[in-house]
Design an enzyme around this catalytic site. Structure first.
Site, PDB file in Angstrom:
ATOM      1  N   GLY A   1     -14.309  -3.671   1.472  1.00 52.20           N
ATOM      2  CA  GLY A   1     -15.681  -3.176   1.626  1.00 52.20           C
ATOM      3  C   GLY A   1     -16.056  -2.187   0.540  1.00 52.20           C
TER       4      GLY A   1
ATOM      5  N   GLY B   1      -9.588  -8.161   1.027  1.00 52.02           N
ATOM      6  CA  GLY B   1      -8.348  -8.491   1.737  1.00 52.02           C
ATOM      7  C   GLY B   1      -7.925  -9.938   1.563  1.00 52.02           C
TER       8      GLY B   1
ATOM      9  NE  ARG C   1      -4.164  -1.842   1.760  1.00 57.82           N
ATOM     10  CZ  ARG C   1      -5.098  -2.255   2.584  1.00 57.82           C
ATOM     11  NH1 ARG C   1      -5.060  -1.920   3.855  1.00 57.82           N
ATOM     12  NH2 ARG C   1      -6.099  -2.991   2.150  1.00 57.82           N
TER      13      ARG C   1
ATOM     14  CE  LYS D   1     -20.026 -15.221  10.755  1.00 56.28           C
ATOM     15  NZ  LYS D   1     -20.039 -14.355  11.918  1.00 56.28           N
TER      16      LYS D   1
END
Ligand code: AMP
Length: 394
Positions: free
Chosen positions: A369, A346, A36, A193
């Site tokens: 996200g 990720g 990053r 999930k």
């Protein structure tokens, strides 16, 4: 998208505040992957090249707001930046009251999340950040889905707010792939999930020609078709939702394939021995930790037939070698396919590294996200702010 872009602005002699994503993995006070940081270098160098005085800010981890905690200090990031840029990058501990920085210099503000009000997007805090600069540059795609003081609030009060090259490049690539994709458009959604990805699954069912689910998500779909899943990670509360998605796919003339075989173990551990079972032969004391080889081969066929592939989430517990086979097959199929492929998230990035397939993926998104929310068609709050500021400037 009518936002200003950093490369179009005159930054000569200006104080330029750049929100970067330096939320890097650390161990024993050192940066373990500087990806990053390296990704942000062109933005910083471009600003320096334009004669700016550069002020960087970022979050790191999840410290308690208002409490300094050494383990979340950006000091190792400042050291890494100094090495990469070949010039001293000073870490400024207390920066909200004002900072000293001259054109050609770079300073790094201590972790934005030490400031009370960061997450709640406190206006007074955002105004103090904005007062540091002449130009605010939002360059952290991975945080663009969060309306926080350093990502969104600050942009409203800075004299000028624009998108940095990293953020703009990421938005351009995602837009290109999603607005007019090469068909068939395939999405592969894995991970743990259904509950965290339900709305993305619903949207993707609408937007794509084929949806594949994997990982713990697939376990819930397996249970939804009436099969035993034993001790597997799955969500009984979401069986209805999974059945509804399967029905919707059928109504649209498609399907969400259910694995035909799975890899099971007796415990969730790296050294658990693995057995391959047909999906209808899982024991009550077993856990499904990967898709089986037949299923993986089926998915590879679907991937080779796709025009565009969107990939988020591993299809098994790829961190354990015995259960990495499904994710490896999927990753290598994407690598070899001629489809335009976009991967994000990720764990997905970790899998791409593990299987060394980055070279064959057309675009790797840095945001987890934010990537999913963009795919869902949601407007990312930081991007909405930039667009609003862009309209008032033009
Ligand atoms: P997520 O954060 O939702 O993208 O989930 C990623 C995690 O899901 C990874 O750490 C995987 O190890 C895990 N995962 C994938 N498949 C399974 C499975 N069958 N059972 C339990 N965890 C899984």
């Amino acid at each position: 998208m009518a936002y200003l872009r950093m490369q179009d602005l005159d930054l000569d002699g200006r104080r330029v505040l750049i929100r970067e994503d330096f939320n890097v993995p650390m161990a024993d006070g050192a940066v373990t992957s500087d990806k990053r940081i390296v990704a942000a270098l062109p933005t910083i160098q471009q600003a320096l090249g334009k004669g700016a005085a550069v002020i960087l800010m970022s979050h790191l981890g999840r410290p308690v707001e208002g409490e300094y905690d050494e383990q979340y200090s950006l000091a190792p990031v400042a050291a890494s930046l100094s090495t990469h840029l070949g010039q001293k990058v000073q870490l400024v501990q207390d920066w909200l009251g004002g900072v000293e920085v001259k054109p050609g210099e770079v300073i790094l503000c201590q972790n934005v999340r030490f400031n009370p009000g960061e997450k709640a997007n406190d206006e007074a805090l955002a105004r103090r950040m904005a007062a540091l600069c002449d130009v605010f540059v939002m360059d952290a795609f991975g945080t663009a889905h969060r309306a926080q003081a350093s990502t969104e609030g600050v942009g409203h009060y800075a004299p000028i707010a624009c998108a940095g090259p990293l953020l703009a490049g990421e938005l351009d690539a995602l837009k290109l792939a999603l607005e007019d994709p090469q068909r068939p458009l395939l999405a592969i959604v894995g991970g743990s999930k259904v509950s965290t990805k339900l709305s993305v699954l619903e949207t993707l069912l609408d937007r794509t020609d084929q949806l594949i689910v994997g990982g713990g998500i697939a376990n819930t779909f397996i249970a939804a078709t009436g099969h035993e899943v034993g001790q597997s990670l799955y969500e009984p509360d979401l069986i209805d939702a999974a059945q509804r998605l399967v029905r919707l796919a059928h109504e649209r003339g498609g399907n969400i394939p259910i694995p035909v075989d799975v890899v099971v173990a007796k415990s969730f551990s790296a050294d658990a021995s693995a057995s391959v079972r047909p999906v209808d032969a899982v024991g009550e004391d077993e856990l499904i930790l990967d898709i089986g080889p037949l299923t993986a081969a089926n998915y590879a066929e679907i991937i080779w037939g796709a025009g565009t592939v969107l990939w988020n989430g591993p299809v098994g517990v790829f961190e354990f070698e015995n259960f990495a086979g499904g994710t490896r097959t999927v990753a290598e199929a994407i690598e070899k396919s001629r489809a335009f492929s976009i991967a994000g998230g990720g764990d997905t990035l970790a899998a791409i590294d593990q299987f060394d397939v980055a070279g064959g993926i057309s675009y790797i998104s840095t945001g987890g996200g934010a990537f999913l929310e963009f795919v869902e068609g949601k407007t990312l709050p930081a991007v909405a702010m930039l667009e609003q500021r862009g309209r008032t400037e033009n």
